[in-house]
Structure formats: structure tokens, C-alpha cells
Motif scaffolding. Structure first.
Motif: not given
Ligand SMILES: Cc1cc2nc3c(=O)[nH]c(=O)nc-3n(C[C@H](O)[C@H](O)[C@H](O)COP(=O)(O)O)c2cc1C
Length: 218
Positions: A23-47
Motif C-alpha cells: 500500500s502506498p500509505g496516506p495520500v501525500p500532501a504538501p510539506v507543512p510550514d514548520d517542516a518547510w522552514a527547516l528544509l529550506t534552512d538545512w538544504l542548499p537552494a536548487d540553484d
């Protein structure tokens, strides 16, 4: 937590070819605000040309695990994109079972992100953009990355590589076998350490009521 936070609803990432009983599990949904803030802080920008190396774990048709390193091409609130050869083992595994895990590791005992999710083929524009953003070496590799080529003696591999480069002085078109996937997260785990206290994780899990956050032991 608002399950619809982010860049809008995403298509249901079903698994038409999924093995029976998976089973693929729950239907994915966009990353919530606080997790997104961490992702953009931790990972380098796409460019940023220095792309993160990620471990992509898949499930093979017998239910066994598999894993390899790939480059993270880009990420947004709908998921994490990587690119590969359509004839690769990983592409065949994802066709049969789209469930994946992605691990991003920082040097030393510092940070780790683990993403659990469902992979879906990226759209053609995103695949083309990622090819253009790759270095000339990686663009050429996408043409010559076959098992037959790999079986040749080193001298011949070098000669054929140089000849192919000479034959394409203006650069490389995107080969038909170049493809890409977007991993839509259903769980995001951020691990941090500290020299003077216990490591810990912050985890966002997607359930029927949307994203839920928890602190977990490291
Ligand atoms: C640092 C590093 C980066 C890599 N990046 C990619 C990549 O972006 N895409 C890719 O298909 N393979 C990449 N590879 C090669 C894969 O690890 C793997 O050997 C190859 O994709 C075949 O995997 P598969 O047989 O499981 O499909 C990379 C390997 C290393 C060590």
C-alpha cells in the motif's frame, strides 16, 4: 496542523503497478510550514551547483530492500526530485512499488533528514530542466551509462568517451532514457545532535487528519 498548508493539493500518487499486498500509505500532501522552514534552512537552494548526495532506498519486487546514492536535483513543498536512467534497477523497482525512503546526511554527528514517501514520475519539463542543469560530464554520462559500456576495458571506455565528446562539440541533447521522480513525503524526520545534551528528532507524520508533529528520541 493544517494539512493543506503549502502550494496546494497534489495529485493522488497511487501505485497502479504496485505489488499485491503493498500500500502506498496516506495520500501525500504538501510539506507543512514548520517542516518547510527547516528544509529550506538545512538544504542548499536548487540553484546551488553543489547538489546534496542522498541515499534513496527502495523495495524490490521480492520485498527486499535496496539502496543507492543519487543527487537531489531540487525540492519544493510537494516533494524531492532526483533523476536517473529509465532502464535502471531503481526505475523498475519504483514502477512496481513506489514506496521509498530518502536519507540526507551532514558531515559529522550533526544533522540527518529521513523522508519516507511515495515516488511518482516527474513531469517532462522538470526532467528537462534537471538535465540542462547537470554538468557536461553528467550530461554525457546519461548517454554512455550502459552495462555494455561498463563491461569494456578501461582504454576502450576512455577512447569512446573522448570520441563521443568530440562528436558533440555543442553539448548534449537530453537522451530519451533520461527520467526523474518526485518523492512526495508522508513522513519527515529531522535529527540533530548537540555536544552538551541528547540528540533528538523532530518528526512530521501524515495521517488521515493531516500532518502531526512529535519530538522523538535521537
Ligand atoms: C555521489 C553519487 C551520486 C550519484 N548520483 C546519481 C544520480 O543522481 N542519479 C543516478 O541515477 N545515479 C547516481 N549515482 C549512481 C547510483 O548510486 C547507482 O549506482 C546507479 O544509479 C544505479 O543504481 P540502481 O541499479 O539501483 O538503479 C550516484 C552515485 C554516487 C556515488
Amino acid at each position: 496542523m493544517n494539512p493543506s498548508a503549502g502550494s496546494g493539493p497534489v495529485a493522488v500518487a497511487g501505485s497502479p503497478g504496485a505489488a499485491p499486498g503493498t500500500s502506498p500509505g496516506p495520500v501525500p500532501a504538501p510539506v507543512p510550514d514548520d517542516a518547510w522552514a527547516l528544509l529550506t534552512d538545512w538544504l542548499p537552494a536548487d540553484d546551488d551547483p553543489d547538489r546534496p548526495q542522498i541515499t534513496l532506498s527502495t523495495v524490490d519486487p521480492d520485498g527486499g530492500p535496496d539502496a543507492r546514492t543519487v543527487l537531489l536535483s531540487s525540492f519544493d513543498r510537494d516533494g524531492f526530485a532526483f533523476h536517473t536512467d529509465a532502464a535502471s534497477r531503481k526505475a523498475a523497482q519504483l514502477e512496481a512499488d513506489p514506496r521509498v525512503a530518502v536519507t540526507v546526511l551532514w558531515p559529522g554527528f550533526t544533522r540527518q533528514i529521513v523522508v519516507r514517501g511515495v515516488a511518482a514520475r516527474a513531469d517532462d519539463d522538470r526532467i528537462a530542466r534537471a538535465y540542462r542543469a547537470r554538468s557536461p560530464y553528467l550530461q554525457q554520462l546519461a548517454w554512455l551509462n550502459s552495462h555494455d559500456f561498463a563491461a569494456l576495458p578501461l582504454d576502450e571506455r576512455r577512447a569512446r568517451w573522448a570520441a563521443f565528446e568530440r562528436e558533440h562539440p555543442d553539448g548534449f541533447e537530453q537522451p530519451t532514457g533520461w527520467t526523474g521522480f518526485v518523492v512526495r513525503p508522508t513522513r519527515l524526520t529531522f535529527w540533530t545532535s548537540a555536544p552538551d545534551t541528547a540528540s533528538r528528532r523532530r518528526e512530521w507524520s501524515l495521517g488521515p487528519d493531516g500532518w502531526a508533529h512529535a519530538y522523538r528520541a535521537g
